[in-house]
Design a protein around this motif. Structure first.
Motif, PDB file in Angstrom:
ATOM      1  N   SER A 184       0.831  -1.203   0.000  1.00 19.59           N
ATOM      2  CA  SER A 184       0.000   0.000   0.000  1.00 19.59           C
ATOM      3  C   SER A 184       0.868   1.257   0.000  1.00 19.59           C
ATOM      4  O   SER A 184       0.532   2.257  -0.618  1.00 19.59           O
ATOM      5  N   ILE A 185       1.991   1.177   0.687  1.00 20.13           N
ATOM      6  CA  ILE A 185       2.935   2.304   0.721  1.00 20.13           C
ATOM      7  C   ILE A 185       3.729   2.359  -0.580  1.00 20.13           C
ATOM      8  O   ILE A 185       3.885   3.425  -1.181  1.00 20.13           O
ATOM      9  N   ILE A 186       4.200   1.209  -1.039  1.00 21.10           N
ATOM     10  CA  ILE A 186       5.007   1.139  -2.260  1.00 21.10           C
ATOM     11  C   ILE A 186       4.211   1.632  -3.463  1.00 21.10           C
ATOM     12  O   ILE A 186       4.761   2.257  -4.372  1.00 21.10           O
ATOM     13  N   ALA A 187       2.903   1.392  -3.481  1.00 19.95           N
ATOM     14  CA  ALA A 187       2.059   1.815  -4.602  1.00 19.95           C
ATOM     15  C   ALA A 187       2.147   3.318  -4.835  1.00 19.95           C
ATOM     16  O   ALA A 187       2.000   3.784  -5.966  1.00 19.95           O
ATOM     17  N   CYS A 203       0.090 -13.052  -5.017  1.00 16.39           N
ATOM     18  CA  CYS A 203      -0.777 -12.011  -4.452  1.00 16.39           C
ATOM     19  C   CYS A 203      -1.447 -11.189  -5.556  1.00 16.39           C
ATOM     20  O   CYS A 203      -2.576 -10.734  -5.409  1.00 16.39           O
ATOM     21  N   SER A 204      -0.720 -11.028  -6.683  1.00 16.91           N
ATOM     22  CA  SER A 204      -1.241 -10.209  -7.778  1.00 16.91           C
ATOM     23  C   SER A 204      -2.393 -10.886  -8.522  1.00 16.91           C
ATOM     24  O   SER A 204      -2.990 -10.284  -9.409  1.00 16.91           O
ATOM     25  N   LEU A 245      -1.499  -3.583  -7.904  1.00 18.76           N
ATOM     26  CA  LEU A 245      -0.799  -2.366  -7.570  1.00 18.76           C
ATOM     27  C   LEU A 245      -1.181  -1.316  -8.598  1.00 18.76           C
ATOM     28  O   LEU A 245      -0.951  -1.506  -9.785  1.00 18.76           O
ATOM     29  N   THR A 246      -1.847  -0.253  -8.162  1.00 19.72           N
ATOM     30  CA  THR A 246      -2.183   0.835  -9.070  1.00 19.72           C
ATOM     31  C   THR A 246      -1.210   1.975  -8.769  1.00 19.72           C
ATOM     32  O   THR A 246      -0.504   1.929  -7.761  1.00 19.72           O
ATOM     33  N   PRO A 247      -1.170   2.999  -9.601  1.00 21.15           N
ATOM     34  CA  PRO A 247      -0.199   4.070  -9.368  1.00 21.15           C
ATOM     35  C   PRO A 247      -0.331   4.789  -8.017  1.00 21.15           C
ATOM     36  O   PRO A 247       0.611   5.423  -7.585  1.00 21.15           O
ATOM     37  N   VAL A 248      -1.446   4.674  -7.341  1.00 20.23           N
ATOM     38  CA  VAL A 248      -1.574   5.407  -6.067  1.00 20.23           C
ATOM     39  C   VAL A 248      -2.036   4.556  -4.889  1.00 20.23           C
ATOM     40  O   VAL A 248      -2.008   5.011  -3.757  1.00 20.23           O
ATOM     41  N   LYS A 249      -2.492   3.326  -5.136  1.00 24.89           N
ATOM     42  CA  LYS A 249      -2.992   2.515  -4.027  1.00 24.89           C
ATOM     43  C   LYS A 249      -3.066   1.055  -4.437  1.00 24.89           C
ATOM     44  O   LYS A 249      -2.880   0.702  -5.586  1.00 24.89           O
ATOM     45  N   MET A 250      -3.364   0.216  -3.452  1.00 23.80           N
ATOM     46  CA  MET A 250      -3.620  -1.196  -3.725  1.00 23.80           C
ATOM     47  C   MET A 250      -5.068  -1.299  -4.169  1.00 23.80           C
ATOM     48  O   MET A 250      -5.942  -0.659  -3.604  1.00 23.80           O
TER      49      MET A 250
END
Length: 154
Positions: A88-91, A114-115, A120-125
């Motif tokens: 969530s942070i890495i996203a 997991c995927s 993983l979107t550019p701003v959030k999970m």
């Protein structure tokens, strides 16, 4: 240049196969739900068809065991909850600005499957179509583990 061309074709084909696989999984789940399959049967289907059994064995007391491959791959694994929080942070970090640790976490996230449900979107999970359907059916990772590891349906 020739190698890059073939790698691009493989990645494109792999992406098409992954999309088709997810769509067929979603359709199969729809068929199973319509046929009145139980949560346990749905969980067993997911375990059998989504790569879980490559690393896990049927366990007991609500926990799965590990195959030899699973034991090897689990070395240094941070755990599901920790991984999802980290993702969530890495996203929020642009791909070209991620640290080596963050890139390794993304790689492990994909390696562990997991995927299949989380994206993983550019701003959030976010959730994939399959992941959203499974969440609606109350069949998240932990739910599938508990159902499958609880043993045969009574």
């Amino acid at each position: 240049m020739r190698i890059m061309k073939y790698c691009s074709i493989l990645l494109l084909c792999g992406g098409i196969v992954a999309v088709a696989w997810a769509q067929s999984s979603t359709a199969e789940l729809d068929r199973m739900v319509a046929a009145g399959k139980t949560q346990h049967e749905l969980a067993q289907y997911l375990f059998d068809t989504h790569g879980c059994k490559n690393c896990h064995t049927l366990g007991h007391d609500g926990k799965l065991g590990f195959t030899k491959k699973g034991q090897e791959r689990a070395q240094g694994f941070e755990g599901c909850i920790s991984t999802l929080k980290a993702m969530s942070i890495i996203a929020k970090v642009p791909e070209d600005q991620r640290s080596a640790t963050q890139r390794r976490r993304v790689q492990r996230f994909e390696e562990f499957g997991c995927s299949t449900c989380h994206k993983l979107t550019p701003v959030k999970m976010g959730m994939t179509e399959l992941g959203a359907k499974l969440a609606h059916l109350h069949l998240g990772c932990v739910d599938v583990e508990k159902l499958v590891a609880s043993g045969p349906q009574r």
